[in-house]
Design a protein around this motif. Structure first.
Motif, PDB file in Angstrom:
ATOM      1  N   ASN A 190     -14.507  50.346  48.000  1.00  0.00           N
ATOM      2  CA  ASN A 190     -13.458  50.907  47.144  1.00  0.00           C
ATOM      3  C   ASN A 190     -14.065  51.909  46.178  1.00  0.00           C
ATOM      4  OD1 ASN A 190     -11.336  49.282  48.213  1.00  0.00           O
ATOM      5  ND2 ASN A 190     -12.153  47.566  47.027  1.00  0.00           N
ATOM      6  N   VAL A 191     -13.268  52.879  45.779  1.00  0.00           N
ATOM      7  CA  VAL A 191     -13.743  53.916  44.871  1.00  0.00           C
ATOM      8  C   VAL A 191     -12.677  54.179  43.824  1.00  0.00           C
ATOM      9  CG1 VAL A 191     -12.880  55.780  46.338  1.00  0.00           C
ATOM     10  CG2 VAL A 191     -14.715  56.252  44.745  1.00  0.00           C
ATOM     11  N   THR A 192     -13.117  54.494  42.610  1.00  0.00           N
ATOM     12  CA  THR A 192     -12.194  54.928  41.558  1.00  0.00           C
ATOM     13  C   THR A 192     -12.670  56.274  41.046  1.00  0.00           C
ATOM     14  OG1 THR A 192     -11.000  54.270  39.572  1.00  0.00           O
ATOM     15  CG2 THR A 192     -13.359  53.821  39.597  1.00  0.00           C
ATOM     16  N   ILE A 193     -11.734  57.056  40.605  1.00  0.00           N
ATOM     17  CA  ILE A 193     -12.034  58.410  40.144  1.00  0.00           C
ATOM     18  C   ILE A 193     -12.012  58.430  38.626  1.00  0.00           C
ATOM     19  CG2 ILE A 193      -9.617  59.117  40.338  1.00  0.00           C
ATOM     20  CD1 ILE A 193     -10.632  61.858  41.209  1.00  0.00           C
ATOM     21  N   LEU A 194     -13.036  59.086  38.046  1.00  0.00           N
ATOM     22  CA  LEU A 194     -13.162  59.193  36.595  1.00  0.00           C
ATOM     23  C   LEU A 194     -13.384  60.652  36.218  1.00  0.00           C
ATOM     24  CD1 LEU A 194     -15.686  56.255  36.080  1.00  0.00           C
ATOM     25  CD2 LEU A 194     -13.243  56.193  35.653  1.00  0.00           C
ATOM     26  N   PRO A 195     -12.922  61.076  35.055  1.00  0.00           N
ATOM     27  CA  PRO A 195     -13.226  62.445  34.640  1.00  0.00           C
ATOM     28  C   PRO A 195     -14.722  62.601  34.384  1.00  0.00           C
ATOM     29  CG  PRO A 195     -11.937  61.299  32.961  1.00  0.00           C
ATOM     30  CD  PRO A 195     -12.074  60.379  34.113  1.00  0.00           C
ATOM     31  N   LYS A 196     -15.240  63.775  34.713  1.00  0.00           N
ATOM     32  CA  LYS A 196     -16.668  64.018  34.512  1.00  0.00           C
ATOM     33  C   LYS A 196     -16.982  63.863  33.031  1.00  0.00           C
ATOM     34  CE  LYS A 196     -19.146  66.436  37.180  1.00  0.00           C
ATOM     35  NZ  LYS A 196     -19.680  67.371  38.077  1.00  0.00           N
ATOM     36  N   GLY A 197     -18.015  63.089  32.739  1.00  0.00           N
ATOM     37  CA  GLY A 197     -18.407  62.839  31.362  1.00  0.00           C
ATOM     38  C   GLY A 197     -17.827  61.569  30.782  1.00  0.00           C
ATOM     39  N   ALA A 198     -17.029  60.838  31.546  1.00  0.00           N
ATOM     40  CA  ALA A 198     -16.451  59.591  31.032  1.00  0.00           C
ATOM     41  C   ALA A 198     -17.459  58.443  31.087  1.00  0.00           C
ATOM     42  CB  ALA A 198     -15.197  59.211  31.815  1.00  0.00           C
ATOM     43  N   ILE A 199     -18.429  58.537  31.988  1.00  0.00           N
ATOM     44  CA  ILE A 199     -19.434  57.472  32.105  1.00  0.00           C
ATOM     45  C   ILE A 199     -20.466  57.672  31.007  1.00  0.00           C
ATOM     46  CG2 ILE A 199     -21.195  56.448  33.564  1.00  0.00           C
ATOM     47  CD1 ILE A 199     -19.520  57.279  35.981  1.00  0.00           C
ATOM     48  N   ILE A 200     -20.575  56.680  30.145  1.00  0.00           N
ATOM     49  CA  ILE A 200     -21.474  56.757  28.998  1.00  0.00           C
ATOM     50  C   ILE A 200     -22.860  56.231  29.354  1.00  0.00           C
ATOM     51  CG2 ILE A 200     -21.856  55.882  26.658  1.00  0.00           C
ATOM     52  CD1 ILE A 200     -18.811  55.935  26.306  1.00  0.00           C
ATOM     53  N   HIS A 201     -22.906  55.177  30.176  1.00  0.00           N
ATOM     54  CA  HIS A 201     -24.205  54.575  30.509  1.00  0.00           C
ATOM     55  C   HIS A 201     -24.145  54.007  31.921  1.00  0.00           C
ATOM     56  CE1 HIS A 201     -27.892  52.280  30.186  1.00  0.00           C
ATOM     57  NE2 HIS A 201     -27.230  51.172  30.495  1.00  0.00           N
ATOM     58  N   VAL A 202     -25.237  54.234  32.663  1.00  0.00           N
ATOM     59  CA  VAL A 202     -25.382  53.653  33.995  1.00  0.00           C
ATOM     60  C   VAL A 202     -26.740  52.963  34.039  1.00  0.00           C
ATOM     61  CG1 VAL A 202     -25.463  54.083  36.474  1.00  0.00           C
ATOM     62  CG2 VAL A 202     -24.043  55.527  35.022  1.00  0.00           C
ATOM     63  N   PRO A 203     -26.768  51.634  34.199  1.00  0.00           N
ATOM     64  CA  PRO A 203     -28.062  50.957  34.320  1.00  0.00           C
ATOM     65  C   PRO A 203     -28.723  51.314  35.654  1.00  0.00           C
ATOM     66  CG  PRO A 203     -26.242  49.378  34.400  1.00  0.00           C
ATOM     67  CD  PRO A 203     -25.648  50.717  34.198  1.00  0.00           C
ATOM     68  N   ASP A 204     -30.013  51.141  35.704  1.00  0.00           N
ATOM     69  CA  ASP A 204     -30.780  51.518  36.901  1.00  0.00           C
ATOM     70  C   ASP A 204     -30.279  50.811  38.151  1.00  0.00           C
ATOM     71  OD1 ASP A 204     -32.374  53.276  35.513  1.00  0.00           O
ATOM     72  OD2 ASP A 204     -33.881  51.756  35.016  1.00  0.00           O
ATOM     73  N   ARG A 205     -29.873  49.567  38.038  1.00  0.00           N
ATOM     74  CA  ARG A 205     -29.476  48.816  39.228  1.00  0.00           C
ATOM     75  C   ARG A 205     -28.139  49.292  39.812  1.00  0.00           C
ATOM     76  NH1 ARG A 205     -27.460  42.780  37.648  1.00  0.00           N
ATOM     77  NH2 ARG A 205     -25.791  43.388  36.235  1.00  0.00           N
TER      78      ARG A 205
END
Length: 191
Positions: free
Chosen positions: A92-107
């Motif tokens: 499954n996939v969800t769409i987000l506006p570019k720049g909405a992701i604040i943090h992504v952990p390495d895993r």
């Protein structure tokens, strides 16, 4: 009696001075003062002469129509896919506006992609179905626009959750200014 006499006097004076016109009894619409009889006789109707078949063929030969312009195969302007980020998990996939992701952990770096992959799922359903993957971080309009930076302790607490952190305003993902996000710093250890 005085009013009627005064009106009669004013009318007589106006007629004598030429202010009042008596209608022409021969006019088609008496009383209007304007009609076809007032137009100059040499004035012609604004109609062009009919075009002949020979003239039409000559004009068509001179004014060649080469068809419509070819449509540009590449869409110009705003593109949804280039202005979005995608989070995928379990097909499954969800769409987000570019720049909405604040943090992504390495895993979870492999779960954030730039192309649509899988079945589209709306954001509210995706975040409810996968609470161990993504988390919402409520942001204010001042933080979104970059006028007020995030408090470092708040960002550190969100990053310690070890989830993909998405900035939301009123429950919906929103692009967050990169000026408000401080770079990830290692936690300070005190003894």
């Amino acid at each position: 009696m005085k009013v009627a006499t005064l009106a009669l006097i004013i009318t007589g004076v106006a007629i004598a001075d030429g202010f009042a016109q008596t209608p022409d009894p021969n006019a088609p619409n008496p009383g209007s003062g304007h009609g076809i009889q007032y137009l100059p006789k040499e004035l012609k109707a604004p109609v062009a002469p009919a075009i002949t078949a020979e003239e039409l063929k000559r004009r068509q030969a001179v004014e060649k129509f080469n068809g419509f312009a070819a449509a540009d195969p590449v869409a110009k302007g705003w593109d949804l896919e280039t202005n979005s980020e995608f989070v995928v998990f379990d097909g499954n996939v969800t769409i987000l506006p570019k720049g909405a992701i604040i943090h992504v952990p390495d895993r979870y770096k492999a779960n954030v992609v730039t192309k649509m992959q899988g079945n589209l799922m709306l954001w509210p359903e995706f975040v409810a179905r996968y609470p161990g993957l993504v988390a919402r971080m409520d942001v204010t309009m001042e933080e979104v626009t970059g006028t007020t930076p995030f408090k470092p302790e708040r960002l550190l607490a969100e990053r310690r959750r070890n989830l993909i952190i998405v900035g939301v305003l009123n429950g919906n993902p929103i692009t967050v200014s990169r000026q408000t996000i401080t770079p990830q710093t290692p936690p300070v250890v005190t003894r």
